[in-house]
Design a protein around this motif. Structure first.
Motif, PDB file in Angstrom:
ATOM      1  N   UNK A 100      29.238   2.303  39.635  1.00 23.28           N
ATOM      2  CA  UNK A 100      30.154   1.908  38.553  1.00 23.28           C
ATOM      3  C   UNK A 100      30.268   3.016  37.507  1.00 23.28           C
ATOM      4  N   UNK A 101      30.401   4.247  38.006  1.00 25.09           N
ATOM      5  CA  UNK A 101      30.480   5.404  37.118  1.00 25.09           C
ATOM      6  C   UNK A 101      31.821   6.106  37.253  1.00 25.09           C
ATOM      7  N   UNK A 102      32.306   6.664  36.170  1.00 26.79           N
ATOM      8  CA  UNK A 102      33.471   7.536  36.171  1.00 26.79           C
ATOM      9  C   UNK A 102      32.989   8.985  36.213  1.00 26.79           C
ATOM     10  N   UNK A 103      33.845   9.889  36.689  1.00 23.84           N
ATOM     11  CA  UNK A 103      33.464  11.298  36.770  1.00 23.84           C
ATOM     12  C   UNK A 103      33.045  11.855  35.411  1.00 23.84           C
ATOM     13  N   UNK A 104      33.725  11.386  34.365  1.00 24.94           N
ATOM     14  CA  UNK A 104      33.459  11.921  33.038  1.00 24.94           C
ATOM     15  C   UNK A 104      32.048  11.598  32.548  1.00 24.94           C
ATOM     16  N   UNK A 105      31.449  10.566  33.117  1.00 22.89           N
ATOM     17  CA  UNK A 105      30.129  10.133  32.654  1.00 22.89           C
ATOM     18  C   UNK A 105      28.974  10.793  33.400  1.00 22.89           C
ATOM     19  N   UNK A 106      29.274  11.697  34.322  1.00 27.37           N
ATOM     20  CA  UNK A 106      28.233  12.377  35.083  1.00 27.37           C
ATOM     21  C   UNK A 106      27.750  13.588  34.295  1.00 27.37           C
ATOM     22  N   UNK A 107      26.499  13.578  33.883  1.00 31.44           N
ATOM     23  CA  UNK A 107      25.934  14.700  33.133  1.00 31.44           C
ATOM     24  C   UNK A 107      25.529  15.848  34.051  1.00 31.44           C
ATOM     25  N   UNK A 108      24.894  15.528  35.166  1.00 30.79           N
ATOM     26  CA  UNK A 108      24.416  16.558  36.092  1.00 30.79           C
ATOM     27  C   UNK A 108      24.703  16.088  37.517  1.00 30.79           C
ATOM     28  N   UNK A 109      25.708  16.704  38.145  1.00 25.32           N
ATOM     29  CA  UNK A 109      26.118  16.284  39.487  1.00 25.32           C
ATOM     30  C   UNK A 109      24.987  16.416  40.507  1.00 25.32           C
ATOM     31  N   UNK A 110      24.011  17.271  40.222  1.00 23.63           N
ATOM     32  CA  UNK A 110      22.936  17.510  41.193  1.00 23.63           C
ATOM     33  C   UNK A 110      22.063  16.279  41.402  1.00 23.63           C
ATOM     34  N   UNK A 111      22.070  15.354  40.433  1.00 22.15           N
ATOM     35  CA  UNK A 111      21.292  14.124  40.586  1.00 22.15           C
ATOM     36  C   UNK A 111      21.853  13.226  41.686  1.00 22.15           C
ATOM     37  N   UNK A 112      23.074  13.507  42.135  1.00 21.99           N
ATOM     38  CA  UNK A 112      23.735  12.709  43.164  1.00 21.99           C
ATOM     39  C   UNK A 112      23.615  13.335  44.555  1.00 21.99           C
ATOM     40  N   UNK A 113      22.946  14.489  44.655  1.00 22.91           N
ATOM     41  CA  UNK A 113      22.972  15.286  45.886  1.00 22.91           C
ATOM     42  C   UNK A 113      21.643  15.196  46.623  1.00 22.91           C
ATOM     43  N   UNK A 114      21.731  14.972  47.912  1.00 15.32           N
ATOM     44  CA  UNK A 114      20.563  14.957  48.791  1.00 15.32           C
ATOM     45  C   UNK A 114      20.240  16.355  49.295  1.00 15.32           C
ATOM     46  N   UNK A 115      21.267  17.116  49.674  1.00 18.33           N
ATOM     47  CA  UNK A 115      21.021  18.455  50.229  1.00 18.33           C
ATOM     48  C   UNK A 115      22.291  19.291  50.167  1.00 18.33           C
ATOM     49  N   UNK A 148      33.395  34.204  56.291  1.00 18.93           N
ATOM     50  CA  UNK A 148      33.888  32.876  55.935  1.00 18.93           C
ATOM     51  C   UNK A 148      32.692  31.984  55.605  1.00 18.93           C
ATOM     52  N   UNK A 149      32.636  31.531  54.353  1.00 21.40           N
ATOM     53  CA  UNK A 149      31.499  30.735  53.886  1.00 21.40           C
ATOM     54  C   UNK A 149      31.837  29.255  54.004  1.00 21.40           C
ATOM     55  N   UNK A 150      30.925  28.500  54.594  1.00 21.05           N
ATOM     56  CA  UNK A 150      31.095  27.050  54.726  1.00 21.05           C
ATOM     57  C   UNK A 150      29.940  26.368  53.996  1.00 21.05           C
ATOM     58  N   UNK A 151      30.280  25.493  53.064  1.00 19.24           N
ATOM     59  CA  UNK A 151      29.285  24.779  52.269  1.00 19.24           C
ATOM     60  C   UNK A 151      29.336  23.295  52.614  1.00 19.24           C
ATOM     61  N   UNK A 152      28.183  22.718  52.938  1.00 21.61           N
ATOM     62  CA  UNK A 152      28.096  21.289  53.220  1.00 21.61           C
ATOM     63  C   UNK A 152      27.232  20.635  52.149  1.00 21.61           C
ATOM     64  N   UNK A 153      27.841  19.722  51.378  1.00 21.39           N
ATOM     65  CA  UNK A 153      27.128  19.004  50.323  1.00 21.39           C
ATOM     66  C   UNK A 153      26.983  17.553  50.762  1.00 21.39           C
ATOM     67  N   UNK A 154      25.752  17.060  50.833  1.00 16.29           N
ATOM     68  CA  UNK A 154      25.482  15.690  51.269  1.00 16.29           C
ATOM     69  C   UNK A 154      24.952  14.888  50.094  1.00 16.29           C
ATOM     70  N   UNK A 155      25.574  13.734  49.835  1.00 16.03           N
ATOM     71  CA  UNK A 155      25.155  12.914  48.703  1.00 16.03           C
ATOM     72  C   UNK A 155      24.069  11.926  49.106  1.00 16.03           C
ATOM     73  N   UNK A 156      23.671  11.066  48.191  1.00 19.08           N
ATOM     74  CA  UNK A 156      22.573  10.135  48.430  1.00 19.08           C
ATOM     75  C   UNK A 156      22.937   9.029  49.412  1.00 19.08           C
ATOM     76  N   UNK A 157      24.227   8.856  49.711  1.00 21.36           N
ATOM     77  CA  UNK A 157      24.665   7.883  50.713  1.00 21.36           C
ATOM     78  C   UNK A 157      24.754   8.500  52.104  1.00 21.36           C
ATOM     79  N   UNK A 158      24.365   9.767  52.207  1.00 23.18           N
ATOM     80  CA  UNK A 158      24.451  10.538  53.460  1.00 23.18           C
ATOM     81  C   UNK A 158      25.886  10.902  53.808  1.00 23.18           C
ATOM     82  N   UNK A 166      28.488  29.595  43.655  1.00 20.29           N
ATOM     83  CA  UNK A 166      28.111  28.602  42.651  1.00 20.29           C
ATOM     84  C   UNK A 166      28.900  27.325  42.847  1.00 20.29           C
ATOM     85  N   UNK A 167      28.188  26.207  42.814  1.00 24.60           N
ATOM     86  CA  UNK A 167      28.825  24.887  42.846  1.00 24.60           C
ATOM     87  C   UNK A 167      28.820  24.367  41.418  1.00 24.60           C
ATOM     88  N   UNK A 168      29.999  24.248  40.855  1.00 16.24           N
ATOM     89  CA  UNK A 168      30.102  23.864  39.448  1.00 16.24           C
ATOM     90  C   UNK A 168      30.178  22.362  39.268  1.00 16.24           C
TER      91      UNK A 168
END
Length: 649
Positions: free
Chosen positions: A576-591, A629-639, A562-564
């Protein structure tokens, strides 16, 4: 990072060897050469190492396609050892020197946006050059491409009228004017308003594609286009009773047919007698077709559905450019070319199993078309966004092709599809995520006063003119040529006369690793006293912060990964966002990609979570029993990516 590379000469002889003889282009009558200020011969190159980072899909017949992230000059230098003279088809869509910056519109995923600033534009690459810099850049890359093309291979260079005439001369010089085949005109769009009322020029609606071969004999497939509607209505206006098939009455009075007033005609090489009459008659030809007569003149039915169509010409007006709506449904990449254009090019100059190369990859259109047509491919790009976009695109295509293949019988599977591919970095190209931003980041980190109007220097610091050498690779002595050819020697002479004991210029060279004696080499090449300081970022300024790393919280609970949380700091800063203002981190993720048994070097994802345009990643995944050994790669909208490792079992 290695500071020593093997030198490799470029030659037109013995393509199977690694150490090659040097060659030079000698100006001879009738053999054009393009000259520009500071033109530097390109007779040798360096070998640069590559590091495999990811692996997707199966190896087919001993081959897995390859994608490289890095400067394409270094990528091609790397490829020379193994693929020199092995590439069957090259297509490149290089910079056009369009005097523009190209941006990608970034849009936050999902339906619920947590900020008014839910979209912004990210600069992907710049296409602003000095004329001489652009020509030298293209000259070196075209020279390397010539070494990679096979003896029966083709190269197609996509350009526009802005610099196309220079590139045509350059291609004549490197490949030989006798190797020119066609200048294809692609009418990419209809009339538009840039030539409307008040404009003082004609509308520009076409690009050019220069087609050259390596040798006189080359791969070639005839391509036919469907007959135009007007042709069908004019020539195939007859409809056969019973079948409804359209046909043309092919007159047999032309060459090889009957001559009017002559009692004989020839059909399939056989001379036959023919009896004229007013009465309608019929006769069978050698293939059993009926030859009809009307008023005593023979003709044969030629059916529309048996026509190959119109042979392809050098004027292509039937393929439209990728438009805004279409792009939003696909890669959203600026200057993207339509897949149908690349399919035509690949079908024209290669066959299934051929190796296709594109080193200005962009959104991966060449690679996508090659995969669908059963060709092997190699791609490269300097922009990480291009690598991530292409990777996502190829994964989706491979999945779709596998689904379609499962529906086909063994007999229907005629073409082998090479769906597996590997992703490499060349020369540790991973310090900066976006090379376009690299120089600006260095200027800011080193507190350099930027000089926007200067073509040679990037800024000034403490009385020194600052030159930022090529980023993400070792600066070599060959990289000094731009300085040597660009110096203002008249100003140097004037300063030396005024102050003979003082250096004529104080320089600061900023490098990401460099060959030894870089400063001494520059001084020896210039007959004026210089004061040169070299700053190596990897050694002298390793504590500089060029980017803020992402943060994530990954846990293993109850057989699930699980990615929390996930906070891509660069993206948040642009929003121009602070971490505290992120409601759903998944909206920032490409893959998200997960390798359940990471070997410590190459990511081999078993889970590839690539959501649709308005969908979100899952963020929770079932762990298989054999996971290690599990490796997780999270890519954001900026690649930009964050990789997290978790021990399991």
């Amino acid at each position: 990072m290695s500071t020593k590379q093997d030198e490799m000469d470029l030659s037109a002889t013995q393509p199977e060897e690694t150490e090659l003889d040097k060659y030079e282009f000698e100006p001879i009558q009738g053999y054009p050469m393009l000259n520009w200020r500071g033109k530097r011969p390109f007779r040798s190159t360096q070998y640069y190492p590559a590091q495999q980072k990811e692996q997707h899909g199966p190896e087919i017949n001993g081959w897995r396609n390859k994608i490289y992230w890095g400067d394409n000059l270094q990528v091609m230098s790397h490829l020379l050892k193994e693929y020199r003279g092995q590439v069957d088809l090259v297509y490149i869509d290089p910079p056009f020197d369009s005097k523009a910056d190209y941006k990608l519109r970034i849009k936050i995923r999902g339906r619920k946006y947590f900020s008014d600033q839910s979209t912004f534009e990210e600069k992907q690459y710049t296409d602003i050059w000095s004329n001489d810099e652009y020509l030298q850049y293209m000259y070196e890359r075209i020279t390397l491409l010539r070494e990679l093309v096979s003896n029966n291979g083709l190269i197609l260079l996509h350009c526009d009228p802005n610099r196309g005439h220079y590139l045509k001369c350059m291609m004549d010089e490197v490949f030989g004017s006798d190797r020119f085949i066609n200048q294809i005109v692609w009418k990419r769009s209809d009339a538009h308003n840039d030539s409307g009322q008040g404009a003082r020029h004609l509308g520009s609606v076409h690009d050019m594609i220069l087609l050259y071969s390596k040798k006189p004999e080359y791969n070639w497939n005839n391509v036919f286009l469907p007959l135009p509607k007007s042709t069908i209505e004019k020539w195939y206006r007859h409809i056969e009773e019973g079948t409804g098939r359209r046909f043309n009455k092919a007159d047999m009075t032309g060459p090889g047919g009957i001559a009017k007033g002559n009692p004989v005609y020839e059909w399939n090489g056989i001379t036959r007698a023919w009896r004229y009459s007013k009465k309608r008659m019929q006769q069978l030809d050698d293939e059993g077709r009926i030859v009809y007569t009307s008023s005593g003149m023979p003709y044969q039915k030629r059916y529309l559905d048996e026509s190959k169509g119109v042979p392809l010409q050098d004027w292509w007006d039937d393929i439209q450019m990728v438009r805004g709506i279409q792009r939003r449904d696909e890669s959203q990449y600026p200057t993207e070319k339509p897949e149908s254009l690349l399919e035509r090019i690949i079908e024209l100059g290669s066959k299934p199993g051929s190796l296709v190369l594109d080193v200005f990859m962009g959104s991966g259109t060449t690679q996508a078309a090659a995969m669908k047509l059963g060709r092997k491919f190699i791609g490269a790009d300097i922009n990480l966004g291009a690598i991530q976009t292409t990777t996502k695109r190829l994964i989706n295509i491979a999945n779709n092709l596998e689904t379609e293949s499962n529906r086909l019988t063994k007999e229907e599977k005629k073409t082998v599809l090479y769906t597996g591919f590997e992703v490499y970095n060349v020369n540790h190209y991973d310090v900066f995520r976006n090379p376009l931003e690299a120089k600006d980041l260095l200027i800011e980190a080193l507190e350099v006063q930027k000089l926007d109007a200067n073509n040679l220097y990037h800024g000034e610091k403490d009385g020194r003119m600052v030159k930022i050498m090529p980023v993400n690779r070792i600066a070599t002595k060959a990289d000094l040529n731009e300085l040597i050819s660009g110096f203002d020697y008249k100003a140097f002479e004037r300063r030396q006369t005024e102050k003979p004991n003082q250096p004529v210029e104080k320089l600061l060279l900023v490098c990401m690793g460099h060959e030894a004696d870089l400063a001494a080499t520059l001084q020896n090449e210039v007959n004026f006293k210089l004061d040169i300081e070299v700053v190596d970022i990897l050694r002298d300024k390793s504590n500089l912060e060029f980017k803020r790393d992402a943060e994530a919280k990954v846990s293993v609970t109850g057989g699930k990964l699980a990615i929390a949380q996930f906070y891509p700091m660069n993206l948040l800063q642009k929003l121009s966002l602070m971490k505290e203002n992120v409601d759903d981190w998944r909206e920032l993720v490409e893959s998200i990609m997960v390798d359940w048994n990471y070997d410590g070097a190459v990511l081999e994802p078993a889970v590839v979570d690539l959501p649709g345009k308005d969908e979100l990643v899952s963020g929770e995944y079932d762990i298989p029993e054999d996971a290690g050994t599990i490796r997780v790669k999270i890519t954001d909208l900026l690649s930009e990516s964050l990789e997290v490792e978790v021990k399991y079992g």
